[in-house]
Design an enzyme around this catalytic site. Structure first.
Site, PDB file in Angstrom:
ATOM      1  CD1 TRP A   2      14.345  17.553   2.983  1.00 55.03           C
ATOM      2  CD2 TRP A   2      12.807  19.093   3.494  1.00 55.03           C
ATOM      3  NE1 TRP A   2      13.133  17.119   2.517  1.00 55.03           N
ATOM      4  CE2 TRP A   2      12.171  18.034   2.805  1.00 55.03           C
ATOM      5  CE3 TRP A   2      12.025  20.165   3.922  1.00 55.03           C
ATOM      6  CZ2 TRP A   2      10.809  18.024   2.527  1.00 55.03           C
ATOM      7  CZ3 TRP A   2      10.667  20.152   3.646  1.00 55.03           C
ATOM      8  CH2 TRP A   2      10.074  19.091   2.952  1.00 55.03           C
ATOM      9  CD  GLU A  14       2.482   3.380   8.337  1.00 58.72           C
ATOM     10  OE1 GLU A  14       1.850   4.435   8.128  1.00 58.72           O
ATOM     11  OE2 GLU A  14       3.708   3.353   8.531  1.00 58.72           O
ATOM     12  CD  GLU A  58       7.245   6.632   3.969  1.00 55.92           C
ATOM     13  OE1 GLU A  58       6.765   5.902   4.829  1.00 55.92           O
ATOM     14  OE2 GLU A  58       7.673   7.772   4.220  1.00 55.92           O
ATOM     15  CG  HIS A  67     -19.032   3.543  -2.395  1.00 62.64           C
ATOM     16  ND1 HIS A  67     -20.361   3.491  -2.706  1.00 62.64           N
ATOM     17  CD2 HIS A  67     -18.880   2.789  -1.281  1.00 62.64           C
ATOM     18  CE1 HIS A  67     -21.001   2.745  -1.818  1.00 62.64           C
ATOM     19  NE2 HIS A  67     -20.115   2.306  -0.942  1.00 62.64           N
TER      20      HIS A  67
HETATM   21  C1  F6R Z   1       6.138   7.818   7.136  1.00 67.57           C
HETATM   22  C2  F6R Z   1       6.588   8.778   8.126  1.00 67.57           C
HETATM   23  C3  F6R Z   1       5.838  10.059   8.242  1.00 67.57           C
HETATM   24  C4  F6R Z   1       5.728  10.434   9.730  1.00 67.57           C
HETATM   25  C5  F6R Z   1       5.136  11.844   9.882  1.00 67.57           C
HETATM   26  C6  F6R Z   1       4.951  12.202  11.332  1.00 67.57           C
HETATM   27  O1  F6R Z   1       6.972   6.700   7.136  1.00 67.57           O
HETATM   28  O2  F6R Z   1       7.537   8.543   8.810  1.00 67.57           O
HETATM   29  O3  F6R Z   1       4.590  10.002   7.671  1.00 67.57           O
HETATM   30  O4  F6R Z   1       4.943   9.488  10.377  1.00 67.57           O
HETATM   31  O5  F6R Z   1       5.976  12.774   9.270  1.00 67.57           O
HETATM   32  O6  F6R Z   1       6.162  12.119  12.011  1.00 67.57           O
HETATM   33  P1  F6R Z   1       6.202  12.032  13.581  1.00 67.57           P
HETATM   34  O7  F6R Z   1       5.592  10.732  13.977  1.00 67.57           O
HETATM   35  O8  F6R Z   1       7.653  12.115  13.938  1.00 67.57           O
HETATM   36  O9  F6R Z   1       5.401  13.190  14.088  1.00 67.57           O
END
Ligand code: F6R
Length: 577
Positions: free
Chosen positions: A73, A452, A459, A475
């Site tokens: 990545w 959320e 995403e 606002h």
């Molecule tokens: C959204 C998602 C990300 C994770 C974030 C934290 O669907 O998966 O926003 O929540 O990258 O990841 P963790 O929980 O593994 O620290």
């Protein structure tokens, strides 16, 4: 993010490496490659999906019983074949795969150049391969020890040396790396990528290096051999298949009732894992932050104090004076998120107590914090988290103690009902075909769920979405509402029905199309469409109200033909800050 696989085992390594890379796909990647040690080290790399790499493999002979592979990545340099791993040393002696970031890359690049080697990629990882060859005097473990002593930052390394074609060398610092034992020996950043023939693992610790042969591994710390614990590789760590579902995301959504039931019935927590101290901070990134935010009212109720909720990446820069007795609760599905781990380290430096809530017990965050509570949601493969979020809410409900015990117990059943209630959203997805921007609004715990919901839609569908506290709309952001703008109104708290009705009317007056997610018939009647939820405790409601929002995002993305489990630019586990 990046993933590592390595295998040595007296049989053709390439198919095992490819299977491992496929299991790592969920982490998010933009290029991939493998290298196999035979008479010399040969590698094949490709930009894009593993299927593209497989096509190239059909045209190449890559024979050998020992090899390493990587999904990349991109951080240092674009996703190109030059930047793709494995990286070779200039003399062809070493091949390297690397997860993490080498912070003193510039300085080391200069050192390598001074030795007459011109790097061919933009990556920090390639430099490691050159250093290995510069420090090599016949023993690859010694060369690796010398190399890692020069590295600053985080790394999990897998290395091949042409002089020892049956062995893999490994090193770990602040980036997870496991050795697997069984029929052959395996190296991986992730238990899910281990072949079925592997049944035991060692989790390498920071500063350790290792030599892997087909019969096992020798682990070293500061040049001396050390004994390492082996544990069974639990089947729950392996990636399960799709079990007939078209995507992991929908499969994992349907796993939520069971996953929440496991979270709340489990004793998977440290002895002192509870709410303690003179004040609480909840810290996480992305969905973990949203889960924390949705539980703030509940934790304020039980602690009788205001509760901070911080984004991990921002917590590092807050100017807070250390408060004796403060407890930081760090939430992370993966337990490997770099920002959250750094926040935990910073919290410890400031003298706060630290508690990790994670889904991966053998994770860096669990090891970093004083104590842990494991959600036991099972492996989450879809990049967009679903059961990770709902089980975190359930875990915080557990911590909230007796007052919430009965409400927590009801969550699996309520999640089941919410899943069923959400099925009709398939038909609502059509309303989003031309949506310029979508709003998700709520108050209290519903605000966390709204954030959320917006994150999920963004995403996986790539439609701009805004999660907003319902009272904030007027606002400023209301200027974006026009005829047909979809607005999802989350309202699970009966005390807020009046205010919610007002917000809904305000949106509808401006032509917005409102979908309610609510347990109130009155609110439902005020909306253009509604998903009726069962009544749920208003302080734990995000574990239930988020389910229709997940489903909506899924259906919209499906209609738009998006790559649901692997959305563009995203990684499952974000291991760089
Ligand atoms: C959204 C998602 C990300 C994770 C974030 C934290 O669907 O998966 O926003 O929540 O990258 O990841 P963790 O929980 O593994 O620290």
């Amino acid at each position: 993010m990046c993933g590592i696989i390595g295998f040595t085992g007296g049989r053709d390594a390439a198919p095992i490496l490819i299977a491992g890379l496929k299991a790592l796909e969920y982490r998010g990647y933009d290029s991939a490659g493998i290298a196999v040690a035979g008479k010399k080290i040969t590698s094949v790399k490709s930009v894009g999906r593993i299927s593209a790499l497989e096509k190239k493999l059909d045209e190449t002979t890559l024979v050998g019983d020992c090899g390493i592979g990587h999904t990349r990545w991109a951080t240092h340099g674009c996703p190109t074949e030059e930047n793709c791993h494995p990286h070779m040393s200039a003399d062809g002696k070493f091949a390297v795969v690397h997860n993490g970031i080498i912070e003193n890359d510039k300085e080391l690049r200069a050192l390598v150049r001074a030795a007459g080697i011109e790097p061919i990629s933009d990556t920090d990882s390639e430099i490691v391969a050159h250093l290995l060859s510069l420090y090599y005097d016949g023993d690859p473990v010694v060369a690796l020890g010398r190399t890692v002593s020069r590295l600053k930052g985080s790394f999990a390394l897998g290395v091949l040396c042409a002089d020892h074609p049956d062995e893999i060398y490994a090193a770990k610092m602040r980036s997870p790396l496991l050795i697997g034992y069984g029929d052959g020996t395996c190296l991986s950043s992730d238990g899910t990528a281990m072949p079925q023939s592997i049944n035991e693992i060692t989790v390498l610790a920071d500063g350790q290096t290792a030599r892997l042969t087909k019969n096992g591994a020798t682990v070293y710390f500061r040049g001396r051999q050390v004994q390492c614990e082996r544990t069974k590789l639990k089947s729950s760590r392996r990636a399960a298949g799709l079990s007939g579902y078209p995507h992991y995301m929908i499969k994992e959504m349907y796993e939520q009732p069971e996953a929440i039931a496991r979270t709340i019935s489990s004793e998977c927590r440290g002895k002192r894992a509870g709410l303690r101290g003179t004040g609480v901070s909840l810290i996480g990134c992305g969905s973990s932050y949203n889960a924390a935010l949705s539980c703030r009212p509940m934790l304020e109720r039980v602690t009788g104090r205001s509760v901070d909720v911080a984004l991990a990446g921002e917590f590092l820069y807050s100017e807070r004076v250390p408060a004796y007795g403060r407890q930081c609760i760090l939430l992370s599905q993966s337990g490997e998120t770099a920002d959250t781990i750094s926040a935990a380290e910073e919290a410890k430096r400031r003298g706060y107590g630290t508690l990790a809530i994670t889904n991966v017990h053998a994770s860096t965050l669990t090891r970093t914090c004083d104590d842990y509570l494991c959600t036991r949601a099972g492996p989450e493969i879809s990049v967009a988290t679903t059961k990770g979020f709902t089980t975190q809410v359930a875990a915080l409900g557990l911590l909230a103690g007796n007052e919430f015990a009965a409400a927590v117990k009801e969550l699996p059943g309520l999640a089941e009902k919410a899943l069923r209630a959400s099925e009709g959203l398939k038909d609502s997805a059509v309303k989003f075909d031309n949506a310029g921007c979508v709003f998700f609004m709520g108050r209290g715990a519903d605000y966390g769920a709204a954030l959320e919901g917006a994150l999920k839609l963004k995403e996986i569908s790539y439609i701009p979405a805004i999660g907003i506290a319902a009272g904030e709309l007027k606002h400023g952001s209301i200027s974006l509402i026009e005829k047909g703008t979809p607005v999802i109104a989350v309202c699970t708290d009966d005390r807020l029905i009046g205010k919610s009705l007002l917000s809904i009317a305000t949106v509808k007056t401006r032509g917005g199309f409102v979908i309610g997610v609510t347990s109130s018939p009155e609110v439902a009647a005020a909306c253009d469409e509604a998903v009726m939820l069962p009544p749920v405790h208003p302080m734990l409601s995000a574990a239930v109200s988020v389910i229709p929002l997940q489903r909506l995002a899924y259906e919209v993305a499906l209609r738009l033909g998006r790559d649901i489990d692997k959305p563009r630019n995203l990684a499952k586990s974000v291991t760089v800050e």
